[in-house]
Design a protein around this motif. Sequence first.
Motif, mmCIF file in Angstrom:
data_model
loop_
_atom_site.group_PDB
_atom_site.id
_atom_site.type_symbol
_atom_site.label_atom_id
_atom_site.label_comp_id
_atom_site.label_asym_id
_atom_site.label_seq_id
_atom_site.Cartn_x
_atom_site.Cartn_y
_atom_site.Cartn_z
ATOM 1 N N HIS A 209 35.565 33.473 42.709
ATOM 2 C CA HIS A 209 36.858 33.890 42.138
ATOM 3 C C HIS A 209 36.653 34.775 40.904
ATOM 4 C CE1 HIS A 209 39.463 31.362 44.692
ATOM 5 N NE2 HIS A 209 38.480 30.481 44.631
ATOM 6 N N ASN A 210 35.877 35.834 41.072
ATOM 7 C CA ASN A 210 35.722 36.849 40.039
ATOM 8 C C ASN A 210 36.042 38.210 40.641
ATOM 9 O OD1 ASN A 210 34.529 35.962 37.204
ATOM 10 N ND2 ASN A 210 33.710 34.543 38.729
ATOM 11 N N HIS A 211 35.559 39.291 40.035
ATOM 12 C CA HIS A 211 35.923 40.641 40.480
ATOM 13 C C HIS A 211 34.707 41.430 40.968
ATOM 14 C CE1 HIS A 211 39.759 40.529 37.741
ATOM 15 N NE2 HIS A 211 39.810 39.684 38.750
ATOM 16 N N ASN A 235 35.495 36.655 46.155
ATOM 17 C CA ASN A 235 35.396 37.871 45.360
ATOM 18 C C ASN A 235 35.940 39.025 46.204
ATOM 19 O OD1 ASN A 235 33.882 37.745 42.554
ATOM 20 N ND2 ASN A 235 32.963 36.156 43.841
ATOM 21 N N ASN A 260 35.548 36.642 51.126
ATOM 22 C CA ASN A 260 35.214 38.043 50.881
ATOM 23 C C ASN A 260 35.470 38.860 52.147
ATOM 24 O OD1 ASN A 260 33.762 38.426 48.102
ATOM 25 N ND2 ASN A 260 32.948 36.511 48.939
#
Length: 275
Positions: A209-211, A235, A260
């Motif tokens: 759960h990041n970019h 992500n 993803n």
Amino acid sequence: MHPETLEPGAEGPEEQDCVQEPGVGQGVEESAGDHGNAGRGDRREEINDSKETCAGPSDTSHQSEQKQSGDSRSYGCLEHQRDDDKENYGPRMTKSFLQKLCKQHKLYITPALNDTLYLHYKGFNRIENLEEYMGLRCLWLECNGIQKLENLEAQTELRCLFLQVNLLHKIENLEPLQKLDALNLSNNYIKTIENLSCLPVLNTLQIAHNHLETVEDIQHLKECLKLCVLDLSHNRLSDPKILGILERMPHLRVLNLMGNPVIRLIPNYRRTVTV
């Protein structure tokens, strides 16, 4: 010859004509004086008016400059105050707060004797005042508002660091944590995996759960030679070439790529990744 005798009334009318009545002469002189004073007063007023007219623009510009300088100073003070308010917003990780927290969790009052510190769900926006907690092995900092990784120089014995659900944008300042085994950075705003090769025994990295988006965003992983467990789920990874990076991680045993876009682009995804 006898001198001519002047008749008493001969020069009387002329002298009477020259004699002024008391009220009339003074009134004329006063009125003349008033007119003179009035004229001088009018001239003074005109001069003053002309001076005011001439001085008006410069005074106005000077006043506007003073007002602008005053406004700029007040604006600068307000900006400085806003910066201070931003920095001091929310609870602070003060020494007294940490001591009270240790009492609450029935930990040691002496900071150096504690090997665990629970600082999650406190609303902190900075890591600070941990210099005396040199014996920490596990540090819980999740679910705060921490914006930067900093001030962990004294935690040289740390094994586990939990920083999920914060406001982190960059991985940095982890060099002192030479014994760190597990790092959780999930649910932050990190765009690039970096500065982890300085952790020689890092075994588990959770960065879901990041970019993260491109191959370049995760290529630093090939320098994390001891990494066994890697969570990259949820992500924005979409390039199948990321498998080339993951294949170069010799100790990787557990991999999570769920959520993803790339898993839909890799043929026989489960078999390919498992093998």
